[in-house]
Design a protein around this motif. Structure first.
Motif, PDB file in Angstrom:
ATOM      1  N   GLU A 102      -1.683  46.459  37.089  1.00 16.88           N
ATOM      2  CA  GLU A 102      -1.001  46.226  36.066  1.00 16.88           C
ATOM      3  C   GLU A 102      -0.031  45.140  36.913  1.00 16.88           C
ATOM      4  OE1 GLU A 102       1.206  49.300  34.574  1.00 16.88           O
ATOM      5  OE2 GLU A 102      -0.454  50.535  34.354  1.00 16.88           O
ATOM      6  N   ILE A 103       1.069  44.792  36.225  1.00 17.50           N
ATOM      7  CA  ILE A 103       2.307  43.222  37.088  1.00 17.50           C
ATOM      8  C   ILE A 103       2.729  43.102  36.130  1.00 17.50           C
ATOM      9  CG2 ILE A 103       1.963  40.725  37.295  1.00 17.50           C
ATOM     10  CD1 ILE A 103      -0.757  40.547  38.909  1.00 17.50           C
ATOM     11  N   HIS A 104       4.148  43.544  35.759  1.00 15.03           N
ATOM     12  CA  HIS A 104       4.766  43.329  35.163  1.00 15.03           C
ATOM     13  C   HIS A 104       5.840  42.313  35.166  1.00 15.03           C
ATOM     14  CE1 HIS A 104       3.268  47.289  32.722  1.00 15.03           C
ATOM     15  NE2 HIS A 104       3.283  47.606  34.068  1.00 15.03           N
ATOM     16  N   ARG A 105       6.601  41.345  34.973  1.00 13.31           N
ATOM     17  CA  ARG A 105       7.670  40.699  34.660  1.00 13.31           C
ATOM     18  C   ARG A 105       8.746  41.746  34.955  1.00 13.31           C
ATOM     19  NH1 ARG A 105       9.410  34.356  32.302  1.00 13.31           N
ATOM     20  NH2 ARG A 105      10.679  34.075  33.947  1.00 13.31           N
ATOM     21  N   ILE A 106       9.168  41.417  35.721  1.00 14.28           N
ATOM     22  CA  ILE A 106      11.152  42.614  35.175  1.00 14.28           C
ATOM     23  C   ILE A 106      12.036  41.788  35.949  1.00 14.28           C
ATOM     24  CG2 ILE A 106       9.950  44.542  36.159  1.00 14.28           C
ATOM     25  CD1 ILE A 106      11.125  44.039  39.190  1.00 14.28           C
ATOM     26  N   THR A 107      13.642  42.520  34.972  1.00 16.96           N
ATOM     27  CA  THR A 107      14.549  41.886  35.395  1.00 16.96           C
ATOM     28  C   THR A 107      15.414  42.172  36.829  1.00 16.96           C
ATOM     29  OG1 THR A 107      15.687  43.752  34.804  1.00 16.96           O
ATOM     30  CG2 THR A 107      15.471  41.929  33.245  1.00 16.96           C
ATOM     31  N   GLY A 108      16.397  41.890  37.757  1.00 17.70           N
ATOM     32  CA  GLY A 108      16.748  42.239  38.719  1.00 17.70           C
ATOM     33  C   GLY A 108      16.809  41.082  40.185  1.00 17.70           C
ATOM     34  N   ASP A 109      16.501  41.241  41.360  1.00 16.34           N
ATOM     35  CA  ASP A 109      16.031  40.540  42.059  1.00 16.34           C
ATOM     36  C   ASP A 109      14.334  40.100  42.575  1.00 16.34           C
ATOM     37  OD1 ASP A 109      16.482  42.682  43.030  1.00 16.34           O
ATOM     38  OD2 ASP A 109      17.036  42.776  44.764  1.00 16.34           O
ATOM     39  N   ALA A 110      14.002  41.106  42.191  1.00 18.34           N
ATOM     40  CA  ALA A 110      12.769  40.904  42.811  1.00 18.34           C
ATOM     41  C   ALA A 110      11.814  39.991  40.605  1.00 18.34           C
ATOM     42  CB  ALA A 110      11.629  42.022  42.554  1.00 18.34           C
ATOM     43  N   CYS A 111      10.925  39.867  41.275  1.00 18.20           N
ATOM     44  CA  CYS A 111      10.003  39.285  40.574  1.00 18.20           C
ATOM     45  C   CYS A 111       8.918  39.929  40.041  1.00 18.20           C
ATOM     46  CB  CYS A 111       9.669  38.196  41.326  1.00 18.20           C
ATOM     47  SG  CYS A 111       7.923  36.968  40.865  1.00 18.20           S
ATOM     48  N   CYS A 112       8.351  40.697  40.372  1.00 20.41           N
ATOM     49  CA  CYS A 112       7.218  41.339  39.267  1.00 20.41           C
ATOM     50  C   CYS A 112       7.223  43.173  39.843  1.00 20.41           C
ATOM     51  CB  CYS A 112       6.387  40.237  39.438  1.00 20.41           C
ATOM     52  SG  CYS A 112       5.293  39.969  40.919  1.00 20.41           S
ATOM     53  N   VAL A 113       6.686  43.672  39.295  1.00 19.55           N
ATOM     54  CA  VAL A 113       5.967  44.799  39.863  1.00 19.55           C
ATOM     55  C   VAL A 113       4.276  44.890  39.643  1.00 19.55           C
ATOM     56  CG1 VAL A 113       6.552  47.527  39.661  1.00 19.55           C
ATOM     57  CG2 VAL A 113       7.840  46.423  39.792  1.00 19.55           C
ATOM     58  N   LEU A 114       3.504  45.417  41.046  1.00 19.17           N
ATOM     59  CA  LEU A 114       2.260  45.736  40.711  1.00 19.17           C
ATOM     60  C   LEU A 114       1.881  47.328  40.636  1.00 19.17           C
ATOM     61  CD1 LEU A 114       0.758  42.967  43.454  1.00 19.17           C
ATOM     62  CD2 LEU A 114       2.387  42.695  40.936  1.00 19.17           C
ATOM     63  N   LYS A 115       1.149  47.601  39.973  1.00 21.28           N
ATOM     64  CA  LYS A 115       0.469  48.867  40.264  1.00 21.28           C
ATOM     65  C   LYS A 115      -0.938  48.024  40.738  1.00 21.28           C
ATOM     66  CE  LYS A 115      -1.640  52.950  38.546  1.00 21.28           C
ATOM     67  NZ  LYS A 115      -1.842  53.443  37.212  1.00 21.28           N
ATOM     68  N   VAL A 116      -0.849  49.154  42.565  1.00 20.58           N
ATOM     69  CA  VAL A 116      -2.115  48.514  42.578  1.00 20.58           C
ATOM     70  C   VAL A 116      -2.779  49.616  43.190  1.00 20.58           C
ATOM     71  CG1 VAL A 116      -1.168  46.532  43.472  1.00 20.58           C
ATOM     72  CG2 VAL A 116      -1.384  48.346  45.080  1.00 20.58           C
ATOM     73  N   ALA A 117      -3.776  49.941  43.943  1.00 10.75           N
ATOM     74  CA  ALA A 117      -4.910  50.872  44.280  1.00 10.75           C
ATOM     75  C   ALA A 117      -5.496  50.521  45.632  1.00 10.75           C
ATOM     76  CB  ALA A 117      -5.766  52.002  43.348  1.00 10.75           C
ATOM     77  N   ALA A 118      -5.888  51.484  46.458  1.00 14.04           N
ATOM     78  CA  ALA A 118      -6.555  51.434  47.725  1.00 14.04           C
ATOM     79  C   ALA A 118      -7.858  52.433  47.650  1.00 14.04           C
ATOM     80  CB  ALA A 118      -6.118  50.915  48.706  1.00 14.04           C
ATOM     81  N   THR A 119      -8.878  52.311  48.017  1.00 11.94           N
ATOM     82  CA  THR A 119      -9.967  53.755  48.987  1.00 11.94           C
ATOM     83  C   THR A 119      -9.145  54.120  50.584  1.00 11.94           C
ATOM     84  OG1 THR A 119     -11.303  52.180  50.115  1.00 11.94           O
ATOM     85  CG2 THR A 119     -11.605  52.749  47.835  1.00 11.94           C
TER      86      THR A 119
END
Lengths: 148, 148
Positions: B91-108
DNA sequence: CATGAAAGATACAGGGT
DNA sequence: ACCCTGTATCTTTCATG
């Protein structure tokens, strides 16, 4: 979980309403063989369900946000089974760090969002981040890399 | 979007593989009437798709995280069409605040997660939060409250 | 929206490798 | 354990009212 199972998962993630017959054509198996594989994927918990994906904005939920909750110990959101029934709450993740969990929530207006915050406040200090847009709402799960 | 459409959405969100016949019994309409309503919900974009929900952990993606990206202007994750094709990015969400976006990620593995962070670092400063568990992974969209 | 008939899909048996 | 074919039953689709 062989290559054929992953092929089935790939197709069912892209379109959960595909018939066993259509799947059987795509993976070159008979319909009963496909049905049995899919049942096994369901029963082993690899497939957790099949969901129609509804567009929040078009359904009237125009305000979306992520809320980090710093909960007050025993009054934690995670410990109250009621919060997860609120229609505004779509996801709850328990996380590492100084906060306790992240909620993905939606409201029909900023006013409604404010009321939601007020309802969450008794559980802990909420820190809200508004979602402006969601360039990637969903991606299929693919086979994990086998090597290191 | 009347009550019957919301009933159909309710059932299709709980089980996207329900047949039109079964739906027709549940909402007390004929199968063709159900089929036409569902097609309309698809074409108006209320239904964005039907997805089999695959359990990340059981599929081998055991490490899940949320990453807040503070991107370097033009080198932003949102501006690179490649990042959203990475299999680790869900998932990628563009957000308000000092950051630019949030990613939901996974790894093995943690090792794989570390390599993912390294690949994201050129785009901006990543701030990772590990997901310990997901008490609520998904909830259906219900009709928004009509009154104020 | 509902009905009805043709085409298609599912489920379940039985048998093969 | 896994897969295929048979057939009976259910489902989808399309025409029509």
């Amino acid at each position: 979980m062989d290559d054929r199972d992953w092929e089935l998962l790939r197709h069912l993630q892209a379109d959960a309403r595909l018939s066993f017959s259509e799947l059987s054509r795509r993976v070159h198996l008979s319909p009963p063989a496909v049905a049995e594989r899919v049942r096994r994927l369901e029963e082993t918990g690899v497939i957790r369900g099949y969901h129609a994906h509804v567009d929040l904005a078009r359904a009237g939920w125009t305000v979306v946000a992520l809320i980090r909750m710093s909960c007050y110990g025993p009054r934690c959101v995670l410990r109250d089974p009621e919060v997860r029934e609120w229609p505004e709450v779509f996801e709850i993740h328990r996380i590492t760090g100084d906060a306790c969990c992240v909620l993905k929530v939606a409201a029909t207006s900023m006013e409604g969002f404010e009321r939601l915050i007020d309802r969450l406040a008794p559980y802990g200090r909420p820190s809200s981040t508004m979602v402006l847009s969601t360039p990637v709402a969903w991606r299929p799960v693919v086979p994990p890399p086998s090597g290191p």
